[in-house]
Enzyme design. Structure first.
Site, PDB file in Angstrom:
ATOM      1  N   ASP A 194       0.813  -1.222   0.000  1.00 23.48           N
ATOM      2  CA  ASP A 194       0.000   0.000   0.000  1.00 23.48           C
ATOM      3  C   ASP A 194       0.849   1.276   0.000  1.00 23.48           C
ATOM      4  OD1 ASP A 194      -2.290  -1.695   0.286  1.00 23.48           O
ATOM      5  OD2 ASP A 194      -1.803  -1.834   2.413  1.00 23.48           O
ATOM      6  N   LYS A 233       2.016   1.908  -5.049  1.00 20.96           N
ATOM      7  CA  LYS A 233       2.671   1.296  -6.223  1.00 20.96           C
ATOM      8  C   LYS A 233       1.825   1.395  -7.477  1.00 20.96           C
ATOM      9  CE  LYS A 233       3.253  -2.751  -4.500  1.00 20.96           C
ATOM     10  NZ  LYS A 233       2.735  -2.451  -3.166  1.00 20.96           N
ATOM     11  N   GLY A 261      -4.118  -4.790  -3.896  1.00 21.02           N
ATOM     12  CA  GLY A 261      -5.122  -3.869  -4.416  1.00 21.02           C
ATOM     13  C   GLY A 261      -4.418  -2.634  -4.945  1.00 21.02           C
ATOM     14  N   HIS A 262      -4.750  -2.251  -6.149  1.00 15.61           N
ATOM     15  CA  HIS A 262      -4.118  -1.075  -6.737  1.00 15.61           C
ATOM     16  C   HIS A 262      -5.201  -0.099  -7.140  1.00 15.61           C
ATOM     17  CE1 HIS A 262      -0.212  -3.146  -7.533  1.00 15.61           C
ATOM     18  NE2 HIS A 262      -1.016  -4.172  -7.393  1.00 15.61           N
ATOM     19  N   GLN A 307       2.279  -6.153  -2.907  1.00 11.58           N
ATOM     20  CA  GLN A 307       2.623  -6.096  -1.475  1.00 11.58           C
ATOM     21  C   GLN A 307       3.912  -5.292  -1.239  1.00 11.58           C
ATOM     22  OE1 GLN A 307       1.715  -9.620  -2.544  1.00 11.58           O
ATOM     23  NE2 GLN A 307      -0.340  -8.937  -2.154  1.00 11.58           N
ATOM     24  N   LYS A 354       2.926  10.102  -1.461  1.00 12.66           N
ATOM     25  CA  LYS A 354       1.986  10.635  -0.471  1.00 12.66           C
ATOM     26  C   LYS A 354       2.570  11.706   0.444  1.00 12.66           C
ATOM     27  CE  LYS A 354      -1.706   7.966   0.398  1.00 12.66           C
ATOM     28  NZ  LYS A 354      -2.614   6.850   0.745  1.00 12.66           N
TER      29      LYS A 354
HETATM   30  P1  IMP Z   1      -2.561 -12.858   2.691  1.00 10.06           P
HETATM   31  O1  IMP Z   1      -1.598 -12.378   1.657  1.00 10.06           O
HETATM   32  O2  IMP Z   1      -3.999 -12.620   2.343  1.00 10.06           O
HETATM   33  O3  IMP Z   1      -2.295 -14.276   3.083  1.00 10.06           O
HETATM   34  O4  IMP Z   1      -2.317 -11.971   4.027  1.00 10.06           O
HETATM   35  C1  IMP Z   1      -1.118 -12.060   4.769  1.00 10.06           C
HETATM   36  C2  IMP Z   1      -0.724 -10.707   5.354  1.00 10.06           C
HETATM   37  O5  IMP Z   1      -0.313  -9.836   4.308  1.00 10.06           O
HETATM   38  C3  IMP Z   1      -1.859  -9.979   6.074  1.00 10.06           C
HETATM   39  O6  IMP Z   1      -1.305  -9.280   7.178  1.00 10.06           O
HETATM   40  C4  IMP Z   1      -2.387  -9.009   5.029  1.00 10.06           C
HETATM   41  O7  IMP Z   1      -3.026  -7.905   5.603  1.00 10.06           O
HETATM   42  C5  IMP Z   1      -1.105  -8.640   4.314  1.00 10.06           C
HETATM   43  N1  IMP Z   1      -1.292  -8.242   2.904  1.00 10.06           N
HETATM   44  C6  IMP Z   1      -1.483  -9.055   1.846  1.00 10.06           C
HETATM   45  N2  IMP Z   1      -1.572  -8.347   0.713  1.00 10.06           N
HETATM   46  C7  IMP Z   1      -1.420  -7.060   1.036  1.00 10.06           C
HETATM   47  C8  IMP Z   1      -1.372  -5.840   0.266  1.00 10.06           C
HETATM   48  O8  IMP Z   1      -1.496  -5.816  -0.957  1.00 10.06           O
HETATM   49  N3  IMP Z   1      -1.179  -4.703   0.978  1.00 10.06           N
HETATM   50  C9  IMP Z   1      -1.012  -4.698   2.320  1.00 10.06           C
HETATM   51  N4  IMP Z   1      -1.040  -5.799   3.066  1.00 10.06           N
HETATM   52  C10 IMP Z   1      -1.234  -6.976   2.441  1.00 10.06           C
END
Ligand code: IMP
Length: 433
Positions: free
Chosen positions: A13, A16, A40-41, A222, A329
């Site tokens: 977040d 990107k 999420g973008h 991520q 930001k």
């Molecule tokens: P998972 O990827 O859904 O298995 O989540 C594992 C951890 O990564 C959790 O703490 C999520 O909140 C975090 N996480 C996964 N994808 C993102 C992202 O795109 N942005 C921020 N945190 C993420």
């Protein structure tokens, strides 16, 4: 320069989506290399706002966009994004790796059930089935895109996986299991029919694009602290998200990467569990969260926010080999009198400058701050007007903030972003020049 990797320098977040979209306008091909629809973008162009979870950001810019083998694909989500773009008159020029793994409803069931068992060690996942899909990939139970296209193979593999998952979910996790194999088979063969025209050998295409000296952008998902190996285990995600994954997740050699840009937000944000040393639990934190719209693109969860942590950024520079930074930001911090930068941690009286591997040590790390003057608040229009004038027009406090980040991290600043809009960008290095 021909190939550029973009990675998140913190906890995901970092903005990107906007940075990739910005560089994508100058690239020929954009490739996603890891993660899935846990990412999420948000891309803003003029008055249009696009929210993607799987589609590489360059799709809006009309580029060739590829999804590499390192990504896990939920076909329903991807098809939804394709249809959303089509409904807006944009036809994505998309290619999907035959080797990418497929997320099934079974994976989502396991995701929720596993989190319950983990108790205090749960990561607070997005519940999109990401972890279980990567687990099955590693255990060689996985179903790949190529399998989806062959009904016989899909049936055989579903049979095998069902035996395992049904027992696991009902007998180990004690959870209800109400899906049938037939339902999944029907749904996934329909998905396959719609997706087959996009399926390709991403490695062959990516390599030949690079060999023709075209510009390729590798879009990370991520952030470094969520990397399966280098992140805050077990509070990160289930894939490698750092720069090496751009190679393994696409089938391109490290020899072919020219630049690695780390996207760093001017402050810290984190969705999910685990310690965050610079977290702000006060009014300032609340103010940054609201102004920065720090709510998850995927889950809508409020993000935890804090001051910029340079221990994290320095770590990201090392494990990714960052050649440059894109700082985002900065506008959100406008209006704050003083801004803090964490330069090291105090762990039980000892100064630490390297990211500890032990989460229990990390939990007791107290940030050591230096304080710098803030800059004034401005409207979106004012920030855009300022960005159009270029670097020299920036408030001197922003210039010294970004210069300090560069100095501490020993990494040059390639780009400065002062708003969501594409125009609110100051580019200091022409990567595809
Ligand atoms: P998972 O990827 O859904 O298995 O989540 C594992 C951890 O990564 C959790 O703490 C999520 O909140 C975090 N996480 C996964 N994808 C993102 C992202 O795109 N942005 C921020 N945190 C993420």
């Amino acid at each position: 320069m021909t190939s550029v990797v973009i990675v998140g320098g913190q906890w995901g977040d970092e903005g990107k989506g906007k940075i990739v979209d910005y560089y994508a306008s100058k690239a020929d091909t954009v490739i996603r290399y890891s993660g899935g629809n846990n990412a999420g973008h948000t891309v803003v162009t003029g008055k249009r706002i696009f929210k993607f979870h799987l589609m590489p950001s360059g799709a809006v810019a009309g580029k060739r966009v590829l999804i590499g083998n390192g990504v896990v694909i939920d076909p329903e989500v991807l098809l939804g994004e394709i249809e959303m773009l089509q409904s807006m008159g944009l036809n994505p020029d998309l290619g999907i790796s035959e080797r990418a793994h497929i997320i099934l409803p079974l994976h989502k069931l396991s995701d929720s059930a596993e989190e319950k068992i983990k108790g205090k060690w749960k990561a607070g996942t997005t519940k999109r089935g990401i972890g279980p899909c990567y687990s099955d990939k590693a255990a060689r139970f996985g179903i790949r895109v190529i399998d989806l296209l062959n009904e016989e193979v899909l049936k055989e593999k579903l049979d095998m996986l069902f035996v395992l998952k049904e027992r696991q979910i009902t007998k180990v996790f004690n959870e209800p299991f109400e899906i049938t194999k037939e339902e999944i088979f029907k749904k996934y063969t329909e998905h396959a029919e719609k997706l087959k025209k996009y399926v390709t050998d991403v490695s062959v295409e990516a390599n030949s694009t690079i060999d023709k000296h075209k510009h390729v952008l590798f879009e990370g998902a991520q952030g470094t602290m969520l990397d399966l190996d280098h992140g805050l285990y077990p509070f990160g995600t289930s894939s490698n998200v750092t720069s090496g994954a751009a190679c393994t997740g696409t089938g391109v050699s490290p020899k072919k990467i020219d630049e690695i840009v780390g996207v760093v937000k001017a402050y810290t944000s984190r969705v999910g569990e685990g310690p965050v040393p610079t977290e702000l639990l006060d009014e300032t934190g609340e103010q940054i969260r609201k102004k920065g719209m720090e709510f998850g693109t995927t889950t809508g969860r409020p993000r935890r926010v804090g001051w910029l942590d340079m221990v994290t950024v320095n770590y990201a520079c090392r494990v990714n080999g960052l050649t440059g930074l894109a700082i985002t930001k900065l506008d959100i911090l406008g209006g704050l009198n003083k801004i803090k930068i964490c330069t090291a941690y105090n762990y039980k009286g000892k100064m630490i400058t390297e990211q500890p591997a032990d989460v229990n040590v990390y939990a007791h790390c107290k940030p050591i701050y230096e304080e710098v003057p803030g800059w004034k608040d401005m409207s979106i229009e004012e920030w855009i007007a300022l960005a159009k004038k270029g670097y020299d027009a920036l408030p001197k406090e922003i210039k010294s903030y970004t210069a300090r980040i560069s100095e501490i991290s020993k990494t040059p600043v390639y780009l400065i972003s002062v708003g969501q809009d594409r125009d609110a960008t100051i580019n200091l290095k022409d990567l595809f020049g």
